[in-house]
Motif scaffolding. Structure first.
Motif, PDB file in Angstrom:
ATOM      1  N   PHE A 112       0.838  -1.199   0.000  1.00  0.00           N
ATOM      2  CA  PHE A 112       0.000   0.000   0.000  1.00  0.00           C
ATOM      3  C   PHE A 112       0.874   1.251   0.000  1.00  0.00           C
TER       4      PHE A 112
ATOM      5  N   THR B   5      -8.894   0.850  -0.163  1.00  0.00           N
ATOM      6  CA  THR B   5      -8.342   1.645   0.938  1.00  0.00           C
ATOM      7  C   THR B   5      -8.429   0.828   2.218  1.00  0.00           C
TER       8      THR B   5
ATOM      9  N   ARG C 130      -8.319   1.195   5.993  1.00  0.00           N
ATOM     10  CA  ARG C 130      -8.493   2.322   6.916  1.00  0.00           C
ATOM     11  C   ARG C 130      -8.407   1.855   8.370  1.00  0.00           C
TER      12      ARG C 130
ATOM     13  N   TYR D 129     -11.729  -2.270   5.137  1.00  0.00           N
ATOM     14  CA  TYR D 129     -11.325  -2.244   3.735  1.00  0.00           C
ATOM     15  C   TYR D 129     -12.466  -1.634   2.922  1.00  0.00           C
TER      16      TYR D 129
ATOM     17  N   ASN E 205      -3.525   3.130   0.772  1.00  0.00           N
ATOM     18  CA  ASN E 205      -4.212   3.047  -0.518  1.00  0.00           C
ATOM     19  C   ASN E 205      -3.543   2.055  -1.457  1.00  0.00           C
TER      20      ASN E 205
ATOM     21  N   ASP F 138      -9.993  -0.140  -6.752  1.00  0.00           N
ATOM     22  CA  ASP F 138      -9.208   0.637  -5.784  1.00  0.00           C
ATOM     23  C   ASP F 138      -9.597   0.223  -4.369  1.00  0.00           C
TER      24      ASP F 138
ATOM     25  N   ASP G  79      -5.191   6.093   6.470  1.00  0.00           N
ATOM     26  CA  ASP G  79      -5.560   5.380   5.241  1.00  0.00           C
ATOM     27  C   ASP G  79      -4.335   4.871   4.508  1.00  0.00           C
TER      28      ASP G  79
END
Length: 547
Positions: free
Chosen positions: A144, A174, A176, A190, A164, A172, A162
């Motif tokens: 990430f 993320t 978190r 997620y 990414n 996409d 976050d």
């Protein structure tokens, strides 16, 4: 008289033997043999992780998956809150180090206690990701990207971090992490945005991976007699709290799907737990990979349609064994505070101890106050016991005269003693039952004092600056031994020479045992003995005065 002494000694021996057996069963964990990953049976259930790949990620039988394109180099980022200092590896978003700034490693230090770490000393990390048909972790952990290398809660009440991940096919993701003030749980979510033209399917998984090193609390302790459980635990369909020792991961891997639940690694004073969503069926399993023990949970398959966004995830708890906090996270998680088979009685005792601490403000004096309350509750039983013992002590000269009179005539001696008991209204069994009734209370209190993180590094007075460690000068154990000896002086001497020798050795044996026990436990026994001596002395003098 012989019968009374024999029953008392037998009761002590049986209780001691049962405690040793329970310790060996629950807490004496042999080191498992290092071996490679264990293959579990396959299943057609789409949400059940049953196959093991060449990595430590739980996988599902599936078709081809897309591998996201990620940065080639991973980095470590640091997150600091008032309760946690975490190091997160952007490769997979794994937590490779967790420090607890409110708990120091040892008394007097400023170095935070390390719960998770990946070092030459210990490997214990928390992992989570997306596996299954399209999960990026299926063929290896993705890397990430993070906006910064350090995050701090500061004066805020909430902090969001976050990570990414972008893929070539338009999906996409993320990862978190959400932190809040004054809590030890972290929300790990997620957020999956499907920008492709096909459905995305995958499963959220979370797990702990730990080697076979000792409990760090044991390594920093100078007290023995505290061989507490180190291993995994889950809630099953039958039990709210099921221990899964590490040495069973290889021979008897665990696997079960239940609604809700939790997956935890339990150690002295602290617990690490993954709590998935509680309104769905989750699959739990254990395995060994490259010599490391893994306990994981996998949530059901989620499908994200094109141009849609979905969120999956769970809660990660990294902190002390606090009953109130743990009971709010998942049913049965508070049972990781292991009070043994008497947990149902130990819990209210701890609540009373906490209440007393709220009034007094010192855990040492709270232990003394708790002992006073328990002793007062059992005063009628104890008084009956001591009256019986005092009467038997008063009858000792007459009993000795009967033994000399009847010699080897056991039948005649027995009949004469029974007549003596009847004439004097003495019951040789009177001192046994009250003591046996109180034994569960003593054992429950023992586990309360042993398992309570609140006593860790808690001072009492003078030289006792840590109730969870042994008395550095052995003063309390010596007082305890002296108090046991004083109790023997107030009790009638056994007529049998062998029993008399055993009873004389008891204070010495217990003193040696208690030399290295945590000071809080010894303080309880000393207080209980001193109260018993006072009560027994008073009742004995009263009986003798009645003459």
């Amino acid at each position: 008289m012989d019968l009374q002494r024999t029953l008392l000694i037998a009761g002590l021996v049986v209780v001691g033997y049962l405690m040793v057996l329970q310790w060996n069963q629950d807490y004496n964990q042999p080191q498992p043999v290092t071996q490679s990953a264990q293959q579990l049976p396959a299943s057609n259930a789409p949400e059940a992780p049953v196959a093991q790949s060449a990595s430590d990620v739980p996988t599902l039988p599936g078709t081809n998956v897309s591998t996201p394109k990620a940065a080639s180099q991973a980095q470590l980022i640091t997150v600091t809150t008032d309760t946690l200092i975490l190091t997160i590896d952007t490769r997979g978003g794994d937590i490779v180090r967790a420090e607890l700034p409110k708990f120091t490693r040892t008394k007097g230090e400023t170095t935070p206690f390390v719960l998770l770490e990946n070092s030459t000393n210990r490997m214990f990390i928390s992992q989570s990701g997306l596996t299954g048909q399209d999960g990026p972790d299926r063929l290896g952990k993705p890397v990430f990207t993070a906006a910064q290398a350090q995050y701090t809660l500061g004066d805020k009440d909430e902090l969001v971090v976050d990570l990414n991940l972008k893929s070539e096919n338009g999906v996409d993701i993320t990862k978190r992490f959400t932190f809040k003030r004054d809590v030890y749980q972290v929300s790990v979510d997620y957020i999956i945005h499907n920008g492709s033209d096909a459905d995305w399917r995958g499963n959220f998984y979370a797990q702990f991976k730990r080697d076979n090193t000792e409990d760090p609390s044991k390594e920093t302790s100078n007290a023995s007699g505290m061989n507490t459980y180190l291993g995994a635990a889950v809630r099953t369909s039958d039990k709210l709290y099921e221990k899964l020792p590490f040495d069973e991961f290889s021979d008897e891997p665990f696997r079960e799907s239940i609604e809700g639940g939790y997956a935890a690694i339990v150690q002295h004073y602290f617990v690490s737990a993954w709590i998935p969503k509680q309104d769905q069926k989750n699959t739990y399993q254990t395995r060994v990979f490259d010599g490391d023990n893994i306990i994981s949970v996998v949530e059901p398959t989620v499908t994200v349609a094109p141009d849609q966004t979905a969120t999956v995830g769970g809660i990660l708890y990294l902190g002390p064994k606090n009953q109130d906090r743990l009971s709010q996270l998942a049913q049965g998680l508070d049972l990781t505070i292991d009070y043994g088979m008497l947990w149902w009685f130990a819990k209210p005792l701890f609540m009373l101890l906490s209440f007393l601490h709220g009034l007094i403000g010192n855990w040492g004096w709270s232990i003394i106050a708790l002992t006073l309350i328990v002793k007062a509750i059992f005063f009628p039983l104890s008084a009956a016991s001591y009256r019986s013992m005092a009467k038997m002590r008063k009858l000792t000269p007459k009993m000795q005269a009967l033994k000399e009179k009847y010699g080897d005539d056991r039948q005649g001696l027995s009949q004469a003693m029974m007549k003596l008991y009847k004439d004097e209204k003495a019951n040789p069994m009177g001192g046994c039952l009250p003591i046996l009734v109180q034994m569960p209370v003593f054992i429950a209190l023992y586990w309360v004092l042993l398992e309570s993180v609140e006593l860790r590094h808690a001072p009492w007075i003078l030289w006792i600056q840590d109730l969870s460690q042994m008395d550095p000068y052995f003063i309390l154990p010596l007082i305890m031994g002296a108090s046991m000896f004083a109790q023997q002086l107030l009790s009638p001497a056994p007529p049998d020479p062998m029993q008399a020798k055993v009873m004389k050795l008891m204070p010495v044996i217990f003193t040696v045992f208690f030399l290295w026990f945590p000071a809080g436990l010894v303080l309880y026994w000393v207080t209980n003995n001193l109260l018993s001596i006072t009560q027994q002395w008073y009742i004995t003098r009263k009986i003798e005065a009645e003459g």
